[in-house]
Design a protein around this motif. Structure first.
Motif, PDB file in Angstrom:
ATOM      1  N   PHE A  62       0.814  -1.219   0.000  1.00 22.44           N
ATOM      2  CA  PHE A  62       0.000   0.000   0.000  1.00 22.44           C
ATOM      3  C   PHE A  62       0.847   1.268   0.000  1.00 22.44           C
ATOM      4  CE2 PHE A  62      -2.496  -3.321   2.142  1.00 22.44           C
ATOM      5  CZ  PHE A  62      -3.619  -3.334   1.315  1.00 22.44           C
ATOM      6  N   ALA A  63       2.112   1.168   0.373  1.00 24.50           N
ATOM      7  CA  ALA A  63       2.947   2.365   0.524  1.00 24.50           C
ATOM      8  C   ALA A  63       3.780   2.688  -0.711  1.00 24.50           C
ATOM      9  CB  ALA A  63       3.882   2.193   1.729  1.00 24.50           C
ATOM     10  N   ALA A  64       3.937   1.754  -1.642  1.00 24.57           N
ATOM     11  CA  ALA A  64       4.894   1.934  -2.729  1.00 24.57           C
ATOM     12  C   ALA A  64       4.564   3.127  -3.619  1.00 24.57           C
ATOM     13  CB  ALA A  64       4.983   0.649  -3.560  1.00 24.57           C
ATOM     14  N   VAL A  65       3.327   3.222  -4.113  1.00 23.82           N
ATOM     15  CA  VAL A  65       2.979   4.290  -5.053  1.00 23.82           C
ATOM     16  C   VAL A  65       3.069   5.669  -4.403  1.00 23.82           C
ATOM     17  CG1 VAL A  65       1.134   5.235  -6.496  1.00 23.82           C
ATOM     18  CG2 VAL A  65       1.623   2.795  -6.555  1.00 23.82           C
ATOM     19  N   VAL A 220       5.866  -1.549 -19.631  1.00 24.80           N
ATOM     20  CA  VAL A 220       5.726  -1.475 -18.172  1.00 24.80           C
ATOM     21  C   VAL A 220       5.062  -2.730 -17.606  1.00 24.80           C
ATOM     22  CG1 VAL A 220       4.624  -0.232 -16.275  1.00 24.80           C
ATOM     23  CG2 VAL A 220       5.826   1.032 -18.062  1.00 24.80           C
ATOM     24  N   PRO A 221       3.898  -3.191 -18.134  1.00 22.82           N
ATOM     25  CA  PRO A 221       3.298  -4.406 -17.553  1.00 22.82           C
ATOM     26  C   PRO A 221       4.202  -5.625 -17.643  1.00 22.82           C
ATOM     27  CG  PRO A 221       1.701  -3.242 -18.927  1.00 22.82           C
ATOM     28  CD  PRO A 221       3.034  -2.610 -19.178  1.00 22.82           C
ATOM     29  N   ALA A 222       4.890  -5.787 -18.783  1.00 21.01           N
ATOM     30  CA  ALA A 222       5.786  -6.943 -18.916  1.00 21.01           C
ATOM     31  C   ALA A 222       6.925  -6.868 -17.911  1.00 21.01           C
ATOM     32  CB  ALA A 222       6.338  -7.009 -20.341  1.00 21.01           C
ATOM     33  N   GLY A 223       7.509  -5.669 -17.752  1.00 18.61           N
ATOM     34  CA  GLY A 223       8.588  -5.511 -16.781  1.00 18.61           C
ATOM     35  C   GLY A 223       8.130  -5.806 -15.372  1.00 18.61           C
ATOM     36  N   ILE A 224       6.909  -5.382 -15.038  1.00 17.13           N
ATOM     37  CA  ILE A 224       6.369  -5.628 -13.690  1.00 17.13           C
ATOM     38  C   ILE A 224       6.165  -7.120 -13.461  1.00 17.13           C
ATOM     39  CG2 ILE A 224       4.310  -5.335 -12.252  1.00 17.13           C
ATOM     40  CD1 ILE A 224       4.087  -2.487 -13.357  1.00 17.13           C
ATOM     41  N   PHE A 225       5.579  -7.821 -14.436  1.00 13.96           N
ATOM     42  CA  PHE A 225       5.298  -9.242 -14.230  1.00 13.96           C
ATOM     43  C   PHE A 225       6.576 -10.071 -14.153  1.00 13.96           C
ATOM     44  CE2 PHE A 225       4.344 -13.586 -15.488  1.00 13.96           C
ATOM     45  CZ  PHE A 225       3.262 -13.869 -14.674  1.00 13.96           C
ATOM     46  N   ILE A 226       7.537  -9.775 -15.019  1.00 10.76           N
ATOM     47  CA  ILE A 226       8.794 -10.527 -14.992  1.00 10.76           C
ATOM     48  C   ILE A 226       9.506 -10.316 -13.662  1.00 10.76           C
ATOM     49  CG2 ILE A 226      11.101 -10.673 -16.018  1.00 10.76           C
ATOM     50  CD1 ILE A 226       9.707 -10.034 -18.728  1.00 10.76           C
ATOM     51  N   SER A 227       9.520  -9.061 -13.197  1.00 12.82           N
ATOM     52  CA  SER A 227      10.134  -8.781 -11.901  1.00 12.82           C
ATOM     53  C   SER A 227       9.403  -9.504 -10.777  1.00 12.82           C
ATOM     54  CB  SER A 227      10.111  -7.265 -11.655  1.00 12.82           C
ATOM     55  OG  SER A 227      10.677  -6.958 -10.408  1.00 12.82           O
ATOM     56  N   LEU A 228       8.065  -9.517 -10.844  1.00  7.63           N
ATOM     57  CA  LEU A 228       7.259 -10.223  -9.843  1.00  7.63           C
ATOM     58  C   LEU A 228       7.624 -11.703  -9.796  1.00  7.63           C
ATOM     59  CD1 LEU A 228       3.412  -9.883  -9.378  1.00  7.63           C
ATOM     60  CD2 LEU A 228       4.436 -12.126  -9.609  1.00  7.63           C
ATOM     61  N   ARG A 347       6.404  -1.106 -10.102  1.00 14.48           N
ATOM     62  CA  ARG A 347       7.122  -2.376 -10.261  1.00 14.48           C
ATOM     63  C   ARG A 347       7.331  -3.036  -8.897  1.00 14.48           C
ATOM     64  NH1 ARG A 347      12.219  -3.304  -9.264  1.00 14.48           N
ATOM     65  NH2 ARG A 347      13.231  -5.138 -10.158  1.00 14.48           N
ATOM     66  N   LEU A 348       7.706  -2.230  -7.899  1.00 11.78           N
ATOM     67  CA  LEU A 348       7.878  -2.778  -6.555  1.00 11.78           C
ATOM     68  C   LEU A 348       6.547  -3.204  -5.945  1.00 11.78           C
ATOM     69  CD1 LEU A 348      10.559  -0.301  -5.184  1.00 11.78           C
ATOM     70  CD2 LEU A 348      10.875  -2.729  -5.652  1.00 11.78           C
ATOM     71  N   THR A 349       5.462  -2.478  -6.305  1.00 14.54           N
ATOM     72  CA  THR A 349       4.139  -2.913  -5.847  1.00 14.54           C
ATOM     73  C   THR A 349       3.820  -4.290  -6.398  1.00 14.54           C
ATOM     74  OG1 THR A 349       3.374  -0.617  -5.757  1.00 14.54           O
ATOM     75  CG2 THR A 349       1.682  -2.322  -5.813  1.00 14.54           C
TER      76      THR A 349
END
Length: 420
Positions: A62-65, A220-228, A347-349
């Motif tokens: 909840f704090a990341a954004v 952005v979505p691909a980078g977020i999912f791969i990082s996740l 991404r961290l979220t």
């Protein structure tokens, strides 16, 4: 000639940031298995371990954004010492906790501190690196994380002993030592950020880019999912390898060495990432490593000898070393320039969402199918990331071909002026 002002940290800023990150991450990597062992000594089962591991990521979710928004329009450096203080307090108070509820709460404080540190540090790297330096600087920055992941588990395994019922006391000691290690990182954080003149902030009013626009940006979505996927794999391996070790009769010191072996392989990967990118290209490197990591994660569920498990974790660590720095660069390049810190926070979220959902799912799966079953789930997640990497590569090639059409237009203008 460039004149260096008194406010600039000079060329050593990245090295000092890597050193600070190594200590902060080392403390967290030491604390995470220590929390698992201490929870086991307090009577936790696999499901309780999953809940405690998930709470570590709950507050950051909840704090990341909001933290990213603040960093986009202000300084990054103040988040670093604040994060260190929270990590130190979370580790120390986890060592003093006498119940699973208290351990979960202080684990959440530790996770919030880690998030503050990482958002501030990643934003500094993005802000102070040119486009041609981003892959290299993010790769070097993540070496700090890998160094911490290398040293932390070894130290935890050395300190924790299960002989004569001593695990409750020795795991508490490991958490107190982790708090001291985190505090050491404060010594490298002085004057680490370039300060812009005040007029630069007044000249251009701050604008808030909607989150939806950031998430719709290509890449952005691909980078977020791969990082996740990559971080979930690293996180669950760190949290559940001690549980697997308990079931298979592997000593805590050996588990610590296995976790550190994985981290050492990740460091090796990031040291040679630039030549690998030249040879294979971004898409092929990302897809191949995610694919192989998925197969190896699923293989951990097999009852293999310790020597084979060590080889598997070494190769797995090498493969997992690619995803994080490349996903950072992907998100930074894809996001609007005025919202890069917010994009990194998103991404961290995603990472923290994975750290909440993956351990909770892992706990349920482990409770039903055994402690090794979550690694099969991780394998499926990484295979999905590999598929997303292939799709992203196709889109990039299609996007790269599009600008060739309007190229001849500038050549007409000189002719028009001559005619005039």
């Amino acid at each position: 000639m460039t004149v260096r002002t008194a406010q600039e940290p000079g060329r050593s800023w990245l090295l000092r940031l890597v050193i600070a990150f190594a200590f902060a991450q080392g403390a967290v990597s030491m604390a995470r298995p220590a929390v698992s062992y201490r929870a086991l000594s307090l009577g936790a089962d696999e499901r309780a371990i999953g809940v405690i591991t998930g709470v570590y990521a709950l507050l950051p979710l909840f704090a990341a954004v909001p933290l990213g928004r603040r960093t986009d329009h202000g300084r990054c450096a103040p988040l670093l010492p604040f994060g260190v203080v929270l990590i130190t307090g979370g580790c120390a108070l986890s060592g003093r906790a006498g119940s699973l509820t208290a351990m979960a709460a202080w684990s959440g404080v530790m996770g919030l501190g880690h998030l503050c540190f990482v958002i501030g540090a990643q934003s500094i790297v993005a802000r102070q690196s040119g486009p041609a330096e981003q892959d290299r600087n993010f790769g070097h920055f993540t070496i700090g994380a890998s160094l911490g992941q290398l040293i932390g588990p070894i130290a935890a395994g050395y300190l924790i002993s299960e002989r004569d019922g001593a695990m409750a006391r020795t795991s508490a000691l490991a958490l107190l030592v982790a708090a001291a290690v985190a505090a050491v990182s404060l010594g490298s954080l002085r004057r680490i950020e370039h300060r812009s003149p005040p007029a630069a902030h007044r000249a251009e009013p701050a604008r808030k880019v909607p989150v939806g626009r950031i998430l719709r940006a290509r890449g952005v979505p691909a980078g977020i999912f791969i990082s996740l996927a990559v971080l979930s794999a690293t996180d669950i391996i760190t949290a559940y390898l001690p549980v697997v070790g308990e079931h298979r009769g592997i000593a805590p010191a050996t588990v610590g060495l296995l976790l550190s072996l994985r981290a050492a392989a990740t460091i090796a990967c990031r040291l040679v990432m630039t030549p690998m990118l030249r040879v294979l290209g971004r898409t092929a490197l990302l897809t191949t490593t995610c694919l192989l990591a998925g197969v190896l994660c699923a293989g951990i569920a097999l009852p293999v000898p310790v020597a084979v498990l060590a080889v598997m974790l070494a190769v797995l660590g090498f493969c997992l070393g690619v995803g994080q720095p490349l996903s950072m660069t992907t998100v930074v390049r894809a996001a609007p320039p005025e919202a890069r810190s917010t994009a990194l926070a998103l991404r961290l979220t995603g990472n923290r969402l994975g750290q909440v959902a993956a351990p909770a799912s892992a706990g349920l799966i482990a409770g039903v199918a055994g402690a090794a079953a979550p690694f099969v789930m991780l394998g499926a997640l990484l295979l999905a990331a590999a598929g997303l990497g292939v799709r992203g590569g196709r889109r990039d090639r299609q996007a790269g071909a599009a600008p060739a059409v309007p190229a001849p237009r500038p050549r007409r203008r000189p002719t028009d002026r001559h005619r005039a």
